[in-house]
Each structure stands twice: as structure tokens, then as C-alpha cells.
Design a protein around this motif. Sequence first.
Motif, short mmCIF file in Angstrom:
data_model
loop_
_atom_site.label_atom_id
_atom_site.label_comp_id
_atom_site.label_asym_id
_atom_site.label_seq_id
_atom_site.Cartn_x
_atom_site.Cartn_y
_atom_site.Cartn_z
N TYR A 33 0.84 -1.20 0.00
CA TYR A 33 0.00 0.00 0.00
C TYR A 33 0.87 1.26 0.00
O TYR A 33 1.86 1.35 0.72
CB TYR A 33 -0.91 0.01 1.23
CG TYR A 33 -1.54 1.35 1.50
CD1 TYR A 33 -2.65 1.77 0.78
CD2 TYR A 33 -1.00 2.22 2.45
CE1 TYR A 33 -3.23 3.01 1.01
CE2 TYR A 33 -1.56 3.47 2.68
CZ TYR A 33 -2.67 3.85 1.96
OH TYR A 33 -3.22 5.09 2.19
N ASP A 56 -10.09 -1.82 -10.97
CA ASP A 56 -10.59 -1.37 -9.67
C ASP A 56 -9.70 -0.23 -9.17
O ASP A 56 -8.67 -0.47 -8.54
CB ASP A 56 -10.61 -2.51 -8.66
CG ASP A 56 -11.39 -2.17 -7.39
OD1 ASP A 56 -11.53 -0.96 -7.10
OD2 ASP A 56 -11.84 -3.09 -6.69
N GLU A 58 -10.10 1.78 -6.84
CA GLU A 58 -10.01 1.92 -5.39
C GLU A 58 -8.84 1.12 -4.83
O GLU A 58 -8.37 1.39 -3.73
CB GLU A 58 -11.32 1.46 -4.73
CG GLU A 58 -12.50 2.39 -5.02
CD GLU A 58 -13.73 2.01 -4.23
OE1 GLU A 58 -13.67 0.99 -3.50
OE2 GLU A 58 -14.74 2.72 -4.34
N ILE A 59 -8.37 0.14 -5.58
CA ILE A 59 -7.23 -0.67 -5.15
C ILE A 59 -5.94 -0.16 -5.80
O ILE A 59 -4.94 0.07 -5.12
CB ILE A 59 -7.45 -2.16 -5.47
CG1 ILE A 59 -8.64 -2.69 -4.65
CG2 ILE A 59 -6.19 -2.98 -5.17
CD1 ILE A 59 -8.99 -4.13 -4.94
N ALA A 72 -5.21 0.67 -1.86
CA ALA A 72 -5.85 -0.10 -0.79
C ALA A 72 -5.46 -1.57 -0.97
O ALA A 72 -5.13 -2.01 -2.08
CB ALA A 72 -7.37 0.05 -0.85
N PRO A 73 -5.49 -2.35 0.12
CA PRO A 73 -5.16 -3.77 -0.01
C PRO A 73 -6.19 -4.50 -0.87
O PRO A 73 -7.38 -4.16 -0.85
CB PRO A 73 -5.17 -4.26 1.44
CG PRO A 73 -5.99 -3.27 2.19
CD PRO A 73 -5.79 -1.97 1.51
N GLY A 74 -5.72 -5.48 -1.63
CA GLY A 74 -6.61 -6.25 -2.49
C GLY A 74 -5.92 -6.64 -3.78
O GLY A 74 -4.70 -6.53 -3.91
N LYS A 75 -6.71 -7.09 -4.74
CA LYS A 75 -6.18 -7.56 -6.01
C LYS A 75 -6.92 -6.86 -7.14
O LYS A 75 -8.15 -6.78 -7.13
CB LYS A 75 -6.36 -9.08 -6.12
CG LYS A 75 -5.76 -9.72 -7.36
CD LYS A 75 -5.92 -11.24 -7.28
CE LYS A 75 -5.29 -11.93 -8.47
NZ LYS A 75 -5.44 -13.41 -8.37
N ALA A 76 -6.18 -6.35 -8.12
CA ALA A 76 -6.80 -5.66 -9.24
C ALA A 76 -5.93 -5.81 -10.48
O ALA A 76 -4.71 -5.92 -10.39
CB ALA A 76 -7.00 -4.18 -8.93
N ASN A 93 -1.21 -7.41 -6.70
CA ASN A 93 -1.63 -7.88 -5.38
C ASN A 93 -1.09 -6.89 -4.35
O ASN A 93 0.12 -6.82 -4.11
CB ASN A 93 -1.07 -9.28 -5.10
CG ASN A 93 -1.61 -10.31 -6.08
OD1 ASN A 93 -2.81 -10.57 -6.11
ND2 ASN A 93 -0.73 -10.88 -6.89
N SER A 95 -0.63 -5.41 -0.68
CA SER A 95 -0.60 -5.83 0.72
C SER A 95 -0.31 -4.63 1.61
O SER A 95 0.11 -3.57 1.14
CB SER A 95 0.47 -6.91 0.93
OG SER A 95 0.25 -8.02 0.09
#
Length: 280
Positions: A33, A56, A58-59, A72-76, A93, A95
Motif C-alpha cells: 500500500y 478497480d 479503489e485498489i 488499498a489492499p486487495g487484487k486488481a 496484489n 498488501s
Amino acid sequence: MKQRAFLAIGTIVLCAGLLAGCGKVTKSVEINYGETYKIEDEKLEGKENLTWESADAEIVEVADDGTVTAKAPGKAKVAIKENGKSVGEYTFNVSIVPIEQIIFSSDTIEVTDGDTVAVKYTLLPQNASDYGITWTSADETIVKVRNVDEVKLIAQSEGKTTIIATTDNGVTAQCAVEVVPKSAYEQLTKDEKEFVNDILPIMSNFKNPASVRFNAIYKLFDGNYTLDVAAQNGFGGNTVTTYMFDANLNYFLKMDNYKETKGNMNADLVTQAVHEKLGY
């Protein structure tokens, strides 16, 4: 024979299609992040009119030059296109590095009533992600906390309170906050500040500057004022005198037989401001 030739041509076309597909850029990237990553690949060299699109935002956000920012954390996924045609895809990815400690830059944050100040703090470990921190005020009638782009305190009224930071993984930290009143000078109008700035250099003209009190101040035009001044005299009392003051010439003129000045400034507040500036 013709049928075999047709099959051979079809096979060549199919293989060419597969080879074109194999030429696409694909990659998986691990990123923390807040970090950035520039999409660069030798397979993209020479290609024109490349565009990038995040599935995405937002990620991960992606700039026009292919620089990706982890939001933001997540996958896009980020699609890569040349003239609108897909030429590749990156998978990100994102983290976070957990926060172990929040350290404020000072034990107490002082803020002037009505002002807004940024909260300065450090996270440990040094590579911890500044993400997932909830900020609250123990008393929002004294100070409010806002966390948009950066953490800021908005002073509401004089007093003391505490702000609290709480992370998603349960780490907490507190810091004392004191909201102090504005100085007299900060409360002045533009014209009043101008008068204070004009009068300060010649306050030494008074025998005892600390005893000076402005009873009334009237601004005539730029740099010119009439004022009633109470100052200590040589007999242990105060004498009220009316002056014409030309700030452009640093010139005082005592005015005898002049009616009491009808002030258009807050003389008491101006007096406080002058004394503040002089250190009295």
C-alpha cells in the motif's frame, strides 16, 4: 489435394493467432500500500498510443504513463491497450505492512482557536503502511479530527482534550491537545493591523510606552489617523492627548482644542496587540 491445402492454410492462420496471443504482456506484481510501480516491458517497446485501465481504481490507480499507485489492499488488474486493442494485462496484489507503534512528534499539540493544523507522527516499523487508522477526538467541542489526504486538527474552542489513533490490528496511541486563544493581533481587522504595524516603530516617542492606552482611533485615509492616547505623565497620573498621526511620515502632531475622537477601531484590542508586540 485442395482440401489438404485448405487445412494447411487454416492451421497456419490458427497458429499465427496463437502466436499473436502469446505475444501479449502478462505479469503478476506484489506491491505494498502506498507504493508505486511503473509498467515497463520490452514487448511494449515501439508500440504507440498505449493506454492503461485499472479494473478497480479503489485498489490501484494508473496514470497516463503507466505508473500504478497502490491505494488499498486487495487484487486488481490493469489492462494495456494499443489503439484500443488489448496487448497485455498486469495483475497487482496489494498488501499492507502492519503497524506496530504510532509515535507522535510531541507530547502535546497546541493549536490556536479557529485554526487547523496537521498532526505529525511516525509509524513503526519504518515501512509500516499508513492505512487503516481511525482517528477520534475525546471532545469534539474543543477539537475535531479530519483524515482526508492527511490528518488535521480543527480547533473549535479553547480547552484541553485528547486525540486517539486506532489501527485495524488493534494498536492505539493518544496525544494531548490544547486549544489556546488567538492573540490580540490575530483578532484585529485589516485596518487595525495596519495601524499597529504603523505605530510600532514610533512607540518609543512616548516617555513610557508600557503605559500607553489608546482610547479611540479614527482612520482618516491611508496612513493618516486621529487618536486619543492615555499615557503616564510625570506626575504619576495619566494624561489623555489627541494626536494627528501620519504613518507615511512617522509624524505625530498634538492637536489642542480638538473634540474627542470618534473611533472606528477597537481601541482596547489594538492596545493589547501593541503591548503584545512590544513584549509587555
